[in-house]
Design a protein around this motif. Sequence first.
Motif, PDB file in Angstrom:
ATOM      1  N   GLY A  47      99.222  33.843  44.601  1.00  0.00           N
ATOM      2  CA  GLY A  47      98.046  33.318  45.283  1.00  0.00           C
ATOM      3  C   GLY A  47      98.017  31.800  45.292  1.00  0.00           C
ATOM      4  N   GLY A  48      98.452  31.177  44.172  1.00  0.00           N
ATOM      5  CA  GLY A  48      98.469  29.717  44.113  1.00  0.00           C
ATOM      6  C   GLY A  48      99.509  29.112  45.024  1.00  0.00           C
ATOM      7  N   VAL A  49     100.700  29.721  45.057  1.00  0.00           N
ATOM      8  CA  VAL A  49     101.772  29.204  45.909  1.00  0.00           C
ATOM      9  C   VAL A  49     101.379  29.277  47.376  1.00  0.00           C
ATOM     10  CG1 VAL A  49     104.099  29.727  46.741  1.00  0.00           C
ATOM     11  CG2 VAL A  49     103.663  29.583  44.297  1.00  0.00           C
ATOM     12  N   THR A  50     100.716  30.361  47.777  1.00  0.00           N
ATOM     13  CA  THR A  50     100.338  30.518  49.178  1.00  0.00           C
ATOM     14  C   THR A  50      99.180  29.614  49.584  1.00  0.00           C
ATOM     15  OG1 THR A  50      98.987  32.442  48.554  1.00  0.00           O
ATOM     16  CG2 THR A  50     101.190  32.874  49.414  1.00  0.00           C
ATOM     17  N   SER A  51      98.628  28.850  48.635  1.00  0.00           N
ATOM     18  CA  SER A  51      97.619  27.853  48.991  1.00  0.00           C
ATOM     19  C   SER A  51      98.201  26.440  48.985  1.00  0.00           C
ATOM     20  CB  SER A  51      96.431  27.925  48.017  1.00  0.00           C
ATOM     21  OG  SER A  51      96.779  27.419  46.743  1.00  0.00           O
ATOM     22  N   MET A  52      99.507  26.308  48.654  1.00  0.00           N
ATOM     23  CA  MET A  52     100.152  24.987  48.631  1.00  0.00           C
ATOM     24  C   MET A  52     100.620  24.621  50.035  1.00  0.00           C
ATOM     25  SD  MET A  52     102.450  25.124  45.146  1.00  0.00           S
ATOM     26  CE  MET A  52     101.714  25.526  43.551  1.00  0.00           C
ATOM     27  N   ASP A  53     100.238  23.440  50.481  1.00  0.00           N
ATOM     28  CA  ASP A  53     100.568  23.016  51.841  1.00  0.00           C
ATOM     29  C   ASP A  53     102.070  22.958  52.085  1.00  0.00           C
ATOM     30  OD1 ASP A  53      97.910  22.841  52.486  1.00  0.00           O
ATOM     31  OD2 ASP A  53      97.772  20.672  52.176  1.00  0.00           O
ATOM     32  N   ALA A  54     102.834  22.475  51.103  1.00  0.00           N
ATOM     33  CA  ALA A  54     104.285  22.358  51.292  1.00  0.00           C
ATOM     34  C   ALA A  54     104.930  23.719  51.492  1.00  0.00           C
ATOM     35  CB  ALA A  54     104.910  21.643  50.090  1.00  0.00           C
ATOM     36  N   PHE A  55     104.467  24.717  50.742  1.00  0.00           N
ATOM     37  CA  PHE A  55     105.002  26.072  50.874  1.00  0.00           C
ATOM     38  C   PHE A  55     104.653  26.649  52.247  1.00  0.00           C
ATOM     39  CE2 PHE A  55     104.497  30.687  50.371  1.00  0.00           C
ATOM     40  CZ  PHE A  55     105.732  31.034  49.854  1.00  0.00           C
ATOM     41  N   LEU A  56     103.400  26.490  52.652  1.00  0.00           N
ATOM     42  CA  LEU A  56     102.975  27.007  53.947  1.00  0.00           C
ATOM     43  C   LEU A  56     103.707  26.294  55.087  1.00  0.00           C
ATOM     44  CD1 LEU A  56      99.111  27.331  53.375  1.00  0.00           C
ATOM     45  CD2 LEU A  56     100.793  29.173  53.419  1.00  0.00           C
ATOM     46  N   HIS A  57     103.881  24.993  54.960  1.00  0.00           N
ATOM     47  CA  HIS A  57     104.539  24.231  56.021  1.00  0.00           C
ATOM     48  C   HIS A  57     105.984  24.681  56.206  1.00  0.00           C
ATOM     49  CE1 HIS A  57     106.544  20.697  57.884  1.00  0.00           C
ATOM     50  NE2 HIS A  57     105.412  20.612  58.554  1.00  0.00           N
ATOM     51  N   LYS A  58     106.673  25.018  55.111  1.00  0.00           N
ATOM     52  CA  LYS A  58     108.086  25.396  55.194  1.00  0.00           C
ATOM     53  C   LYS A  58     108.277  26.820  55.705  1.00  0.00           C
ATOM     54  CE  LYS A  58     112.366  25.764  52.480  1.00  0.00           C
ATOM     55  NZ  LYS A  58     113.159  25.000  53.472  1.00  0.00           N
ATOM     56  N   PHE A  59     107.472  27.758  55.188  1.00  0.00           N
ATOM     57  CA  PHE A  59     107.714  29.174  55.482  1.00  0.00           C
ATOM     58  C   PHE A  59     106.710  29.780  56.464  1.00  0.00           C
ATOM     59  CE2 PHE A  59     109.559  28.566  51.204  1.00  0.00           C
ATOM     60  CZ  PHE A  59     110.861  28.951  51.467  1.00  0.00           C
ATOM     61  N   PHE A  60     105.500  29.258  56.501  1.00  0.00           N
ATOM     62  CA  PHE A  60     104.445  29.847  57.330  1.00  0.00           C
ATOM     63  C   PHE A  60     103.724  28.741  58.090  1.00  0.00           C
ATOM     64  CE2 PHE A  60     104.990  32.259  53.389  1.00  0.00           C
ATOM     65  CZ  PHE A  60     105.392  33.486  53.902  1.00  0.00           C
ATOM     66  N   PRO A  61     104.405  28.085  59.012  1.00  0.00           N
ATOM     67  CA  PRO A  61     103.817  26.926  59.707  1.00  0.00           C
ATOM     68  C   PRO A  61     102.572  27.263  60.518  1.00  0.00           C
ATOM     69  CG  PRO A  61     105.905  27.599  60.729  1.00  0.00           C
ATOM     70  CD  PRO A  61     105.795  28.338  59.437  1.00  0.00           C
ATOM     71  N   SER A  62     102.502  28.482  61.057  1.00  0.00           N
ATOM     72  CA  SER A  62     101.312  28.840  61.839  1.00  0.00           C
ATOM     73  C   SER A  62     100.072  28.883  60.949  1.00  0.00           C
ATOM     74  CB  SER A  62     101.520  30.196  62.527  1.00  0.00           C
ATOM     75  OG  SER A  62     101.700  31.231  61.567  1.00  0.00           O
ATOM     76  N   VAL A  63     100.226  29.385  59.723  1.00  0.00           N
ATOM     77  CA  VAL A  63      99.105  29.401  58.784  1.00  0.00           C
ATOM     78  C   VAL A  63      98.725  27.971  58.406  1.00  0.00           C
ATOM     79  CG1 VAL A  63      98.332  30.175  56.498  1.00  0.00           C
ATOM     80  CG2 VAL A  63      99.808  31.645  57.883  1.00  0.00           C
ATOM     81  N   TYR A  64      99.727  27.145  58.208  1.00  0.00           N
ATOM     82  CA  TYR A  64      99.475  25.741  57.856  1.00  0.00           C
ATOM     83  C   TYR A  64      98.664  25.048  58.957  1.00  0.00           C
ATOM     84  CZ  TYR A  64     100.413  20.825  56.846  1.00  0.00           C
ATOM     85  OH  TYR A  64     100.284  19.483  56.599  1.00  0.00           O
ATOM     86  N   ARG A  65      99.018  25.304  60.215  1.00  0.00           N
ATOM     87  CA  ARG A  65      98.288  24.671  61.330  1.00  0.00           C
ATOM     88  C   ARG A  65      96.848  25.174  61.395  1.00  0.00           C
ATOM     89  NH1 ARG A  65     103.410  25.387  63.846  1.00  0.00           N
ATOM     90  NH2 ARG A  65     102.724  27.370  64.731  1.00  0.00           N
ATOM     91  N   LYS A  66      96.656  26.482  61.190  1.00  0.00           N
ATOM     92  CA  LYS A  66      95.294  27.024  61.215  1.00  0.00           C
ATOM     93  C   LYS A  66      94.451  26.448  60.087  1.00  0.00           C
ATOM     94  CE  LYS A  66      96.006  31.531  61.408  1.00  0.00           C
ATOM     95  NZ  LYS A  66      95.647  32.972  61.523  1.00  0.00           N
ATOM     96  N   GLU A  67      95.072  26.264  58.917  1.00  0.00           N
ATOM     97  CA  GLU A  67      94.343  25.703  57.782  1.00  0.00           C
ATOM     98  C   GLU A  67      93.909  24.272  58.078  1.00  0.00           C
ATOM     99  OE1 GLU A  67      94.911  24.935  52.981  1.00  0.00           O
ATOM    100  OE2 GLU A  67      96.628  24.946  54.321  1.00  0.00           O
ATOM    101  N   GLN A  68      94.800  23.499  58.681  1.00  0.00           N
ATOM    102  CA  GLN A  68      94.457  22.112  59.005  1.00  0.00           C
ATOM    103  C   GLN A  68      93.326  22.045  60.028  1.00  0.00           C
ATOM    104  OE1 GLN A  68      95.895  19.471  57.305  1.00  0.00           O
ATOM    105  NE2 GLN A  68      96.718  21.219  56.166  1.00  0.00           N
ATOM    106  N   THR A  69      93.344  22.979  60.983  1.00  0.00           N
ATOM    107  CA  THR A  69      92.287  23.030  61.981  1.00  0.00           C
ATOM    108  C   THR A  69      90.958  23.407  61.345  1.00  0.00           C
ATOM    109  OG1 THR A  69      93.876  23.679  63.681  1.00  0.00           O
ATOM    110  CG2 THR A  69      91.547  24.092  64.144  1.00  0.00           C
ATOM    111  N   ALA A  70      91.003  24.380  60.419  1.00  0.00           N
ATOM    112  CA  ALA A  70      89.774  24.850  59.763  1.00  0.00           C
ATOM    113  C   ALA A  70      89.160  23.773  58.886  1.00  0.00           C
ATOM    114  CB  ALA A  70      90.073  26.097  58.921  1.00  0.00           C
ATOM    115  N   ARG A  71      89.994  22.896  58.328  1.00  0.00           N
ATOM    116  CA  ARG A  71      89.459  21.833  57.467  1.00  0.00           C
ATOM    117  C   ARG A  71      88.514  20.915  58.234  1.00  0.00           C
ATOM    118  NH1 ARG A  71      94.834  19.914  54.016  1.00  0.00           N
ATOM    119  NH2 ARG A  71      94.880  21.712  52.592  1.00  0.00           N
ATOM    120  N   GLY A  72      88.761  20.794  59.507  1.00  0.00           N
ATOM    121  CA  GLY A  72      87.894  19.952  60.312  1.00  0.00           C
ATOM    122  C   GLY A  72      86.738  20.695  60.939  1.00  0.00           C
ATOM    123  N   GLY A  73      86.574  21.965  60.570  1.00  0.00           N
ATOM    124  CA  GLY A  73      85.475  22.754  61.118  1.00  0.00           C
ATOM    125  C   GLY A  73      85.766  23.318  62.485  1.00  0.00           C
ATOM    126  N   GLY A  74      87.055  23.323  62.888  1.00  0.00           N
ATOM    127  CA  GLY A  74      87.396  23.760  64.228  1.00  0.00           C
ATOM    128  C   GLY A  74      87.628  25.250  64.372  1.00  0.00           C
TER     129      GLY A  74
END
Length: 533
Positions: A47-74
């Motif tokens: 659970g901790g690894v899947t919340s790390m941005d570097a891990f998401l960016h390398k293996f799950f980029p679509s999740v990383y992009r959605k997370e960045q969008t959600a941070r701004g309330g989008g």
Amino acid sequence: MAVLAAVSAGAGQGKEYPGGLTLYVLLTCAVAATGGLIVGYDIGISGGVTSMDAFLHKFFPSVYRKEQTARGGGSSQYCKFDSQLLTAFTSSLYLAALVASFFVASVARSLGRKWSMFGGGVSFLAGATLNAAAQDVAMLIVGRILLGIGVSFAALCIPIYLSEMAPHRLRGTLNIGFQLMITVGIFSANLVNYGAAKIEGGWGWRLSLGLAAVPAAVITVGSLFLPDTPSSLIRRGYHEQARQVLARIRGADVDVADEYGDLVAAAREASGAVDVRRPWQDILGRRSYRPQLTMAVLVPFFQQLTGINVIMFYAPVLFKTIGLGGDASLMSAVITGLVNIVATFVSIATVDGLGRRKLFFQGGCQMLVCQVVIGTLIGVEFGASGDGAAIPKNSAATVVAFICIYVAGFAWSWGPLGILVPSEIFPLEIRPAGQGISVAVSMLCNFAVAQSFLPMLCHLRFGLFYFFGGWVLVMTLFVAMFLPETKGVPVEKMGAVWRTHWFWGRFVTDMDGRDENCDSAFHKGNGIAVREP
């Protein structure tokens, strides 16, 4: 009230054997219990690894992009981690453990508990190495499969080992050592994640995944120095070695003849009552095993539907979802891990005094209240859409507080007892197969929860906590009505508990705990070679 009183019948029917807690049995059980570290470390680390941005960016980029969008309330806070590929990474372990549980039982019966634990440690060690070196998602998933096989070995063999080695008066206390090590593994993983997230360069996730090799090495090496259990040795024909091990774990000045005789009698009855080469058919087909089979299925089923893996496995993700920053979410997970450890000690101190049923009932009531409160608080702040940017700090702190209270309730009830009860209720002839069913159900439910949690969080939103709260109510009522008390009863004498139960007594009718009329019908109808004792 009369029914509830009748449910308690059968408690305290244990036969007394001489001998108590020796240093040797304490050390032996402590080493075996360390196998829980590999289970707990995986729950906490993933659970901790899947919340790390570097891990998401390398293996799950679509999740990383959605997370960045959600941070701004989008986008919705509930849906930012919803990804089938990410879900496949987390849940592949449970699918592998589910499949492995069907052959692990045969290994444990044929080779004994000791070498089964060793095999689990080796598999987990290989999986940890592969995950730490992963270059793509395929390597991650293969590593998770190897981890799942190791978890299956540990979850099946270690609880049985502890139950068979411990003095019956302290069986609950020593067996819960396995759950204690699970909580220590979760806590250790949370600490590792908290430190790894601060590593610059984006390789902290490799350290988190690779350090799983440490608990794997502990149980792998430790198992080499452990004796096998007397029951397993007798079952495989090593009678003199079994007597020697029994004498050593009970104390040099203790006469173990009575206990040894009962173990031999139980083994003889097992070999005469069923075809030990095909225990799966017996446990699934014989009416007299219906009570144990029901508990082997429903106890782990209910344990997973408490929602605890949602809390512990996805704690960092969940805390991010309610608006805490990355470091704050990992720190909150560390706090819940510490609560988990402390509360497990409560169970260790009380399980052989208060018994299993009282802890189940109290913990269930506590978890039910907390699930309702957590769901309500999140629902009030996020609303139905979940489009809010974050929960206010005071409300987030309240959610974390109730999560801690919930974790404490689980840690002294369904956490340890969901492992203890299935490991102590089966007769020798079907004990590995019965525990195999219990592990298979647990892993199947783990797989289902891991597959469905993120989509359910996205669609049910705060109602997800009400969903698990409803299940907690059901399981609490089930325990109150149908689970007999097993404290203080030797595992080889557990049949008396079922014969005197208000409901299960109709399935187990004769002197040795077997329904001979049903056995005969089963023998004729299924063509299984059942030798008469």
